[in-house]
Design an enzyme around this catalytic site. Sequence first.
Site, PDB file in Angstrom:
ATOM      1  N   HIS A  70       1.923  -2.733  11.067  1.00 54.15           N
ATOM      2  CA  HIS A  70       3.033  -3.064   9.968  1.00 54.15           C
ATOM      3  C   HIS A  70       3.845  -3.952  10.812  1.00 54.15           C
ATOM      4  O   HIS A  70       4.475  -3.684  11.823  1.00 54.15           O
ATOM      5  CB  HIS A  70       3.989  -1.801   9.923  1.00 54.15           C
ATOM      6  CG  HIS A  70       4.706  -1.932   8.836  1.00 54.15           C
ATOM      7  ND1 HIS A  70       5.427  -3.205   8.342  1.00 54.15           N
ATOM      8  CD2 HIS A  70       5.669  -1.241   7.917  1.00 54.15           C
ATOM      9  CE1 HIS A  70       6.073  -3.235   7.268  1.00 54.15           C
ATOM     10  NE2 HIS A  70       6.396  -1.814   7.010  1.00 54.15           N
ATOM     11  N   GLY A  71       3.393  -5.234  10.520  1.00 51.01           N
ATOM     12  CA  GLY A  71       3.882  -6.343  11.062  1.00 51.01           C
ATOM     13  C   GLY A  71       4.762  -7.163  10.391  1.00 51.01           C
ATOM     14  O   GLY A  71       5.050  -8.414  10.485  1.00 51.01           O
ATOM     15  N   ALA A  72       5.481  -6.749   9.467  1.00 48.94           N
ATOM     16  CA  ALA A  72       6.179  -7.099   8.256  1.00 48.94           C
ATOM     17  C   ALA A  72       7.453  -6.650   8.160  1.00 48.94           C
ATOM     18  O   ALA A  72       7.907  -5.645   8.788  1.00 48.94           O
ATOM     19  CB  ALA A  72       5.425  -7.333   6.866  1.00 48.94           C
ATOM     20  N   GLN A 116      -0.947   3.459   8.373  1.00 49.08           N
ATOM     21  CA  GLN A 116      -0.201   2.290   8.827  1.00 49.08           C
ATOM     22  C   GLN A 116       0.517   2.448  10.168  1.00 49.08           C
ATOM     23  O   GLN A 116       1.744   3.461  10.286  1.00 49.08           O
ATOM     24  CB  GLN A 116       0.883   1.921   7.778  1.00 49.08           C
ATOM     25  CG  GLN A 116       1.540   0.677   8.136  1.00 49.08           C
ATOM     26  CD  GLN A 116       2.805   0.294   7.230  1.00 49.08           C
ATOM     27  OE1 GLN A 116       3.820   1.016   7.341  1.00 49.08           O
ATOM     28  NE2 GLN A 116       2.473  -0.618   6.387  1.00 49.08           N
ATOM     29  N   TYR A 175      10.480  -4.846  11.012  1.00 47.07           N
ATOM     30  CA  TYR A 175       9.931  -3.859  12.181  1.00 47.07           C
ATOM     31  C   TYR A 175       9.636  -4.441  13.442  1.00 47.07           C
ATOM     32  O   TYR A 175       9.429  -5.726  13.592  1.00 47.07           O
ATOM     33  CB  TYR A 175       9.346  -2.731  11.423  1.00 47.07           C
ATOM     34  CG  TYR A 175       9.495  -2.095  10.137  1.00 47.07           C
ATOM     35  CD1 TYR A 175      10.699  -1.311  10.466  1.00 47.07           C
ATOM     36  CD2 TYR A 175       8.996  -2.327   9.247  1.00 47.07           C
ATOM     37  CE1 TYR A 175      11.358  -0.686   9.213  1.00 47.07           C
ATOM     38  CE2 TYR A 175       9.681  -1.859   7.856  1.00 47.07           C
ATOM     39  CZ  TYR A 175      10.845  -0.969   7.998  1.00 47.07           C
ATOM     40  OH  TYR A 175      11.208  -0.384   7.164  1.00 47.07           O
TER      41      TYR A 175
END
Length: 442
Positions: A168-170, A102, A173
């Site tokens: 990690h687009g959630a 990730q 962040y």
Amino acid sequence: MPDDVIFQPLKFKNLTVKNRVFRSNISGRFDNYDGSGNQARINWEVKFARGGVGAIISSFVPVHINGRILPNYATVDSDDKIPFWRKLGEEVHKFDCKYIMQLSHGGRQRDVPGVEYPMNMSSTDKSDPLHGFECKRMTLADIKDTVNNFAEGARRAREAGLDGVELHGANGYLITQFLSSAINDRTDEYGGPLENRARFVIEIVKAIRAKVGKDFHLQMKISATDHNNALLLLKLEKPGNTVADSIQVCKWLVDAGADSIHVSTGSSFPHPRNPCGSDFPISIFKQTYEQLAASGDNTFRNLVLFQGRISGDIFQRQWLDAGVPPDQIEGLTLPDSRQIKQAMPVPVICTGGFQTASVIRDAITRGDCDGVSIARPLVANNDLVKQFAAGRDRAEKPCTYCNKCLAHVVEHPLGCYEESRFRDRDEMMAQVMSVFHPPPFQ
């Protein structure tokens, strides 16, 4: 078992996973301060590979040291990190388990900053509203450098022999900080309309494809719905992106080269809806939140709230009221996942408290998702997938969603801290400390 959809292979464009259960990204402070990895992380990941999951999505792996959320997280910011990740991948692969790194950057959202970068970068220069973590607005040069950092991280993951990468687009962040209409207040080409807010992550996907080619797995984790103002303390904030916004972003991601979408929720971490819990472990936060007390403008205020008997109870009730009842935690994000899957030509993975075989089986069969990712219930029962394979619908001692594991993780080793699941405290602590055996990676 061959007819059980949970144990049917999941085929992506560039990757095949042996079953439909992924270990979601979760980790403790296992590594070295400089961002190099050690044996404790390898031991941690092997627990789940041995337990039967089809693939492991690594914990948050910073693409630059200024993007970490806590010290002692292994990074992928330089080529000298490749041998460690290669060793980790080799150990996981011994169990026919895939390993997806990730690629991450915390932006303004980080719990304990390192000494190197006392202030981090974001799409905005506004502090985050819950903790008050300060930040500076990224320049165009900063954006370009960060896009390249993600692409270089993907190259290193491939050179390490890993099976793919996840952006990690959630959960609040850096990529979320660009995507979210509640956070991104830019007026240049990276702010304003959804297409502009998505420009940063689309450039990352294209840069990764240019660096690693089209035959390496790439997926994106996205908060389908932000719920940015869910908590009473944040009612003056904007609600943020909707699932309709996220569907459009996902279409652009797939067009740019993404092979899969991983559906989550919430514009921050932690968030009342992620990880949704049966309890808010205020007694533990009284002990561990002190690690954050000097990190943000609001962190000392929060610590005082937690310490007060009445104020702590009020905060706890507000947090739980902003989530969902305990009997609705499992599959919380399936409605959003279903909408995204109906619009996507690629497989969709959903996270959200899964720990019951029949619930997972029904979700896949209904077309809500193609696979699920699990974090806390696998911390509670590392061999949960093997239990499913043996015919058990749920573990004998399931995860209670108490969130004590995550309340401890800022200061203590990650593990299950729900003592009621063990014969006694000694057995619980042996499980927590087992991650340090065998001894450190050299």
